[in-house]
Design a protein around this motif. Structure first.
Motif, PDB file in Angstrom:
ATOM      1  N   PRO A  72       0.804  -1.225   0.000  1.00 25.35           N
ATOM      2  CA  PRO A  72       0.000   0.000   0.000  1.00 25.35           C
ATOM      3  C   PRO A  72       0.838   1.276   0.000  1.00 25.35           C
ATOM      4  CG  PRO A  72      -0.834  -1.549   1.616  1.00 25.35           C
ATOM      5  CD  PRO A  72       0.483  -2.082   1.140  1.00 25.35           C
ATOM      6  N   LEU A  73       0.178   2.357  -0.405  1.00 25.31           N
ATOM      7  CA  LEU A  73       0.795   3.674  -0.357  1.00 25.31           C
ATOM      8  C   LEU A  73       0.701   4.281   1.036  1.00 25.31           C
ATOM      9  CD1 LEU A  73      -0.710   5.189  -3.641  1.00 25.31           C
ATOM     10  CD2 LEU A  73       1.397   3.847  -3.374  1.00 25.31           C
ATOM     11  N   ALA A  74      -0.250   3.819   1.813  1.00 24.77           N
ATOM     12  CA  ALA A  74      -0.493   4.403   3.132  1.00 24.77           C
ATOM     13  C   ALA A  74      -0.788   3.308   4.142  1.00 24.77           C
ATOM     14  CB  ALA A  74      -1.670   5.374   3.078  1.00 24.77           C
TER      15      ALA A  74
ATOM     16  N   ALA B 169      12.204   4.978   6.171  1.00 21.32           N
ATOM     17  CA  ALA B 169      13.572   5.119   6.675  1.00 21.32           C
ATOM     18  C   ALA B 169      14.405   3.860   6.475  1.00 21.32           C
ATOM     19  CB  ALA B 169      13.532   5.484   8.162  1.00 21.32           C
ATOM     20  N   ALA B 170      13.789   2.683   6.664  1.00 19.53           N
ATOM     21  CA  ALA B 170      14.564   1.439   6.696  1.00 19.53           C
ATOM     22  C   ALA B 170      14.420   0.598   5.442  1.00 19.53           C
ATOM     23  CB  ALA B 170      14.166   0.618   7.912  1.00 19.53           C
TER      24      ALA B 170
ATOM     25  N   VAL C  89       6.036   7.948   1.969  1.00 18.55           N
ATOM     26  CA  VAL C  89       6.505   8.937   1.000  1.00 18.55           C
ATOM     27  C   VAL C  89       7.278   8.268  -0.130  1.00 18.55           C
ATOM     28  CG1 VAL C  89       7.934  10.986   0.676  1.00 18.55           C
ATOM     29  CG2 VAL C  89       6.571  10.723   2.769  1.00 18.55           C
ATOM     30  N   SER C  90       8.088   7.288   0.210  1.00 17.42           N
ATOM     31  CA  SER C  90       8.918   6.626  -0.799  1.00 17.42           C
ATOM     32  C   SER C  90       8.099   5.810  -1.787  1.00 17.42           C
ATOM     33  CB  SER C  90       9.944   5.721  -0.119  1.00 17.42           C
ATOM     34  OG  SER C  90       9.298   4.731   0.681  1.00 17.42           O
TER      35      SER C  90
ATOM     36  N   ALA D 165       5.685   9.029  -7.611  1.00 18.10           N
ATOM     37  CA  ALA D 165       5.205   9.208  -8.988  1.00 18.10           C
ATOM     38  C   ALA D 165       4.078  10.224  -9.093  1.00 18.10           C
ATOM     39  CB  ALA D 165       4.737   7.871  -9.564  1.00 18.10           C
ATOM     40  N   PHE D 166       3.405  10.501  -7.991  1.00 14.40           N
ATOM     41  CA  PHE D 166       2.235  11.392  -8.089  1.00 14.40           C
ATOM     42  C   PHE D 166       2.037  12.237  -6.829  1.00 14.40           C
ATOM     43  CE2 PHE D 166       0.635   7.894  -5.732  1.00 14.40           C
ATOM     44  CZ  PHE D 166       0.890   6.752  -6.462  1.00 14.40           C
TER      45      PHE D 166
END
Length: 262
Positions: A85-87, A143-144, A250-251, A255-256
């Protein structure tokens, strides 16, 4: 038998294998179309029940055999939910099941309806020797990286199990080796082959989905109640319009994305 077709259908619909055998013999000379169709329907239903019973038994037998090969009996199954997922967080479930009772319906969580997952997760939590779901938050994934996050979550899950007083002989992981524990045994498609891994996948999915629904109340623009943080068109459009929330990875969104508005 002196019964109507409807009465026979009712009895066949409720019959177990022993009762069906008796009914089938009694109905062998009954040529009514409705009766013959009901007999065949009952035969198919019971065959499906038998196949499911055998499938479940194989899930337990397979992982017990893996444990026996290593001279152990206590198994913790682990599986992750939310890798892509993005979130939202990565979630890792860990479950230690007893040999009895067998949990009906165990399977890869993706093969189950939300209602079935909720029901089975409830049973797993009741019968398990212990269970947990451990989370790695979005900022820590950024971060990791994902591999380190998986190792961290799996280790936390095993530690929680041991803190509960259960000491596994075998740590079953779905997928490829992570080398996170000397007891680690990897099973590709483990959530379809091993009872405890299937249970872990279901519990982790139910718990993470519930968490994302709570986040949906805090961030209603992102439709987390339906997308669960994955890259649905509506979710992507919300990111483009409103930016990122603190629970976004965030990583994963380069792309958007625009600068976070939160």
């Amino acid at each position: 038998m002196g019964l109507t077709v409807a009465e026979i259908k009712g009895r066949l619909h409720e019959a177990d294998e022993k009762e069906f055998a008796v009914l089938e013999r009694a109905l062998v000379a009954d040529t009514r179309k409705g009766v013959r169709e009901a007999v065949e329907a009952a035969r198919r239903r019971l065959a499906a029940v038998r196949a499911e019973r055998e499938r479940l038994a194989s899930l337990y037998a397979y992982e017990r055999a893996l444990a026996a090969e290593r001279g152990g009996t206590v198994i913790v199954g682990l599986d992750e939910v939310g890798r892509g997922p993005l979130a939202g967080p990565l979630a890792v479930g860990a479950v230690v099941l007893p040999e009895d009772p067998i949990v009906e319906g165990l399977n890869d969580s993706k093969q189950l309806t939300p209602e079935a997952r909720e029901r089975i997760a409830g049973v797993v939590k009741q019968v398990a020797m212990t269970w947990t779901v451990e989370y790695i938050e979005a900022c820590d994934i950024d971060a990791a990286g994902m591999t380190a996050s998986l190792v961290c979550a799996f280790r936390r899950a095993v530690a929680h199990v041991e803190e509960a007083g259960v000491h596994p002989d075998v740590v079953l992981l779905d997928g490829n080796p992570l080398r996170m524990d000397a007891r680690e045994v990897n099973v590709v498609k483990g959530d379809t082959l091993c009872a405890s891994v299937a249970a872990a996948s279901i519990v982790a999915k139910v718990e993470r989905d519930a968490l994302m629904c709570r986040y949906a109340e805090e961030y209603p623009e992102y439709h987390f109640e339906s997308c669960k943080g994955y890259a649905s068109p509506a979710h992507i459009e919300a990111i483009k319009r409103y930016g990122l929330t603190p629970i976004h990875r965030v990583s994963f969104c380069t792309a958007f994305t625009q600068q976070s508005l939160f």
